[in-house]
Scaffold this motif. Structure first.
Motif, short mmCIF file in Angstrom:
data_model
loop_
_atom_site.label_atom_id
_atom_site.label_comp_id
_atom_site.label_asym_id
_atom_site.label_seq_id
_atom_site.Cartn_x
_atom_site.Cartn_y
_atom_site.Cartn_z
N PHE A 112 0.97 -1.36 0.43
CA PHE A 112 -0.30 0.19 -0.31
C PHE A 112 0.69 1.07 0.30
CE2 PHE A 112 -2.47 -3.44 1.76
CZ PHE A 112 -3.57 -2.64 1.45
N LYS A 113 0.44 2.47 -0.35
CA LYS A 113 1.05 3.58 -0.27
C LYS A 113 0.16 3.52 0.87
CE LYS A 113 0.55 6.00 -4.51
NZ LYS A 113 0.38 6.83 -5.40
N PRO A 114 1.54 4.11 2.07
CA PRO A 114 0.74 4.51 3.57
C PRO A 114 0.29 5.62 3.71
CG PRO A 114 3.32 4.54 3.18
CD PRO A 114 2.43 4.62 1.91
N ALA A 115 -0.43 5.25 4.95
CA ALA A 115 -1.22 6.20 5.38
C ALA A 115 -1.26 7.65 5.52
CB ALA A 115 -2.48 5.90 6.92
N MET A 116 -1.96 8.78 5.76
CA MET A 116 -0.63 9.97 5.90
C MET A 116 -1.58 10.90 7.28
SD MET A 116 1.65 9.69 3.80
CE MET A 116 2.68 11.04 3.51
N ARG A 117 -0.10 11.50 7.30
CA ARG A 117 -1.15 12.49 8.76
C ARG A 117 -0.04 13.38 8.44
NH1 ARG A 117 -1.20 14.22 14.64
NH2 ARG A 117 -3.54 14.79 15.03
N LYS A 118 -1.06 14.64 8.73
CA LYS A 118 -0.45 15.78 8.38
C LYS A 118 1.08 16.66 7.02
CE LYS A 118 -2.27 18.11 11.81
NZ LYS A 118 -2.34 18.78 13.97
N GLY A 119 0.83 15.55 6.22
CA GLY A 119 2.53 14.79 5.49
C GLY A 119 3.09 13.54 6.26
N VAL A 120 3.00 12.95 6.67
CA VAL A 120 3.70 12.08 6.85
C VAL A 120 3.12 10.88 7.34
CG1 VAL A 120 4.73 11.17 9.74
CG2 VAL A 120 4.43 13.56 9.36
N ALA A 121 4.08 9.73 6.97
CA ALA A 121 3.45 8.41 6.79
C ALA A 121 3.69 7.66 8.63
CB ALA A 121 4.42 7.44 6.42
N VAL A 122 1.98 7.08 8.45
CA VAL A 122 2.24 6.54 9.51
C VAL A 122 1.12 5.12 9.57
CG1 VAL A 122 0.67 8.93 10.96
CG2 VAL A 122 -0.47 6.75 10.15
N LYS A 123 1.18 4.63 10.77
CA LYS A 123 0.88 3.14 10.22
C LYS A 123 -0.92 3.01 11.10
CE LYS A 123 3.09 1.49 14.36
NZ LYS A 123 4.15 1.40 15.39
N TYR A 124 -1.50 2.77 10.52
CA TYR A 124 -2.59 2.27 10.61
C TYR A 124 -3.14 1.24 10.27
CZ TYR A 124 -7.10 4.57 8.51
OH TYR A 124 -8.87 5.39 8.42
N VAL A 125 -4.75 1.14 10.78
CA VAL A 125 -5.83 0.12 11.26
C VAL A 125 -6.70 -0.29 9.99
CG1 VAL A 125 -6.89 -1.46 12.02
CG2 VAL A 125 -5.64 -0.31 13.49
N TYR A 126 -6.41 -0.90 8.75
CA TYR A 126 -7.31 -0.77 7.66
C TYR A 126 -8.27 -2.27 7.78
CZ TYR A 126 -8.10 -0.55 2.66
OH TYR A 126 -8.31 -0.36 1.30
N ARG A 127 -9.50 -1.27 7.46
CA ARG A 127 -10.37 -2.67 7.94
C ARG A 127 -11.44 -2.80 6.57
NH1 ARG A 127 -11.12 0.08 11.91
NH2 ARG A 127 -10.60 -0.86 14.51
N MET A 128 -11.59 -4.02 5.30
CA MET A 128 -11.46 -4.02 4.21
C MET A 128 -12.49 -4.91 4.24
SD MET A 128 -8.72 -5.37 2.31
CE MET A 128 -9.92 -6.68 1.30
N GLU A 129 -14.06 -5.19 3.85
CA GLU A 129 -14.47 -5.97 3.09
C GLU A 129 -14.70 -7.27 2.41
OE1 GLU A 129 -19.32 -5.54 2.34
OE2 GLU A 129 -19.56 -5.74 4.28
N VAL A 130 -14.48 -8.19 2.38
CA VAL A 130 -14.28 -9.14 1.72
C VAL A 130 -15.60 -10.13 1.43
CG1 VAL A 130 -13.00 -11.25 1.51
CG2 VAL A 130 -11.84 -9.79 2.40
N THR A 131 -15.88 -9.99 -0.61
CA THR A 131 -17.48 -11.08 -0.77
C THR A 131 -16.64 -11.74 -1.63
OG1 THR A 131 -18.17 -8.55 -0.59
CG2 THR A 131 -19.82 -10.68 -1.71
N VAL A 132 -16.46 -13.01 -1.43
CA VAL A 132 -16.45 -14.11 -2.17
C VAL A 132 -17.68 -14.57 -2.26
CG1 VAL A 132 -14.41 -14.20 -2.04
CG2 VAL A 132 -16.42 -15.91 -0.97
N GLY A 133 -18.23 -15.56 -3.77
CA GLY A 133 -19.24 -17.10 -4.59
C GLY A 133 -20.25 -15.81 -5.74
N LYS A 134 -20.88 -16.04 -5.47
CA LYS A 134 -22.18 -15.75 -6.31
C LYS A 134 -22.62 -14.69 -6.40
CE LYS A 134 -26.61 -17.78 -8.27
NZ LYS A 134 -25.80 -18.04 -9.77
N ASN A 135 -22.95 -13.09 -7.16
CA ASN A 135 -22.67 -12.53 -8.08
C ASN A 135 -24.79 -12.02 -7.77
OD1 ASN A 135 -20.48 -11.27 -7.95
ND2 ASN A 135 -20.32 -11.87 -9.98
N PRO A 136 -24.52 -11.28 -6.35
CA PRO A 136 -26.19 -10.77 -5.65
C PRO A 136 -26.51 -11.30 -7.27
CG PRO A 136 -24.56 -9.86 -4.92
CD PRO A 136 -23.62 -10.59 -5.71
N GLN A 137 -27.97 -10.98 -7.51
CA GLN A 137 -29.01 -10.54 -8.66
C GLN A 137 -29.24 -8.81 -8.52
OE1 GLN A 137 -29.38 -12.25 -11.37
NE2 GLN A 137 -27.75 -13.93 -10.56
N ARG A 138 -28.78 -8.41 -9.39
CA ARG A 138 -29.21 -7.04 -9.36
C ARG A 138 -30.10 -6.20 -9.60
NH1 ARG A 138 -23.29 -3.52 -7.67
NH2 ARG A 138 -23.09 -5.24 -6.51
#
Length: 113
Positions: A87-113
């Protein structure tokens, strides 16, 4: 006498989406493992989970945790892939910082739209 100025970034602090002045990390390379349904039931379903990553100041994934399981077999594959992501790191006031990144993961059959 002038008051000491607080540093822009607290050393060893890990930021989260709750910190409004932090720009989230940006994915550079994130290859997701292939989802292979184990049986007919799984092939007809959609599964969702949540992956939490700790991303350091260099944009490397330090650790990954499933906070909500997708499917146990896929979770294991996903966690094996996580250290290869960058990743490009998270930034705070122009400084790279450690970050807890949460991401939803979806797999399987695509839901009908």
């Amino acid at each position: 006498t002038p008051k000491p100025v607080a540093p822009a970034v607290a050393p060893d602090h890990t930021y989260t989406p709750d910190d409004p002045d932090v720009i989230r990390p940006i994915s550079v390379s994130r290859v997701m493992p292939t989802w292979t349904p184990a049986n007919a039931f799984e092939s007809k379903q959609t599964f969702k989970g949540v992956l939490e990553l700790l991303i350091d100041e260099r944009g490397r994934v330090v650790s990954g945790t499933m906070t909500k399981s997708v499917r146990p077999s896929y979770d294991a594959e996903l966690l094996r892939a996580v250290p290869t992501w960058t990743f490009k790191p998270a930034m705070r006031k122009g400084v790279a910082v450690k970050y807890v990144y949460r991401m939803e993961v979806t797999v399987g059959k695509n839901p009908q739209r």
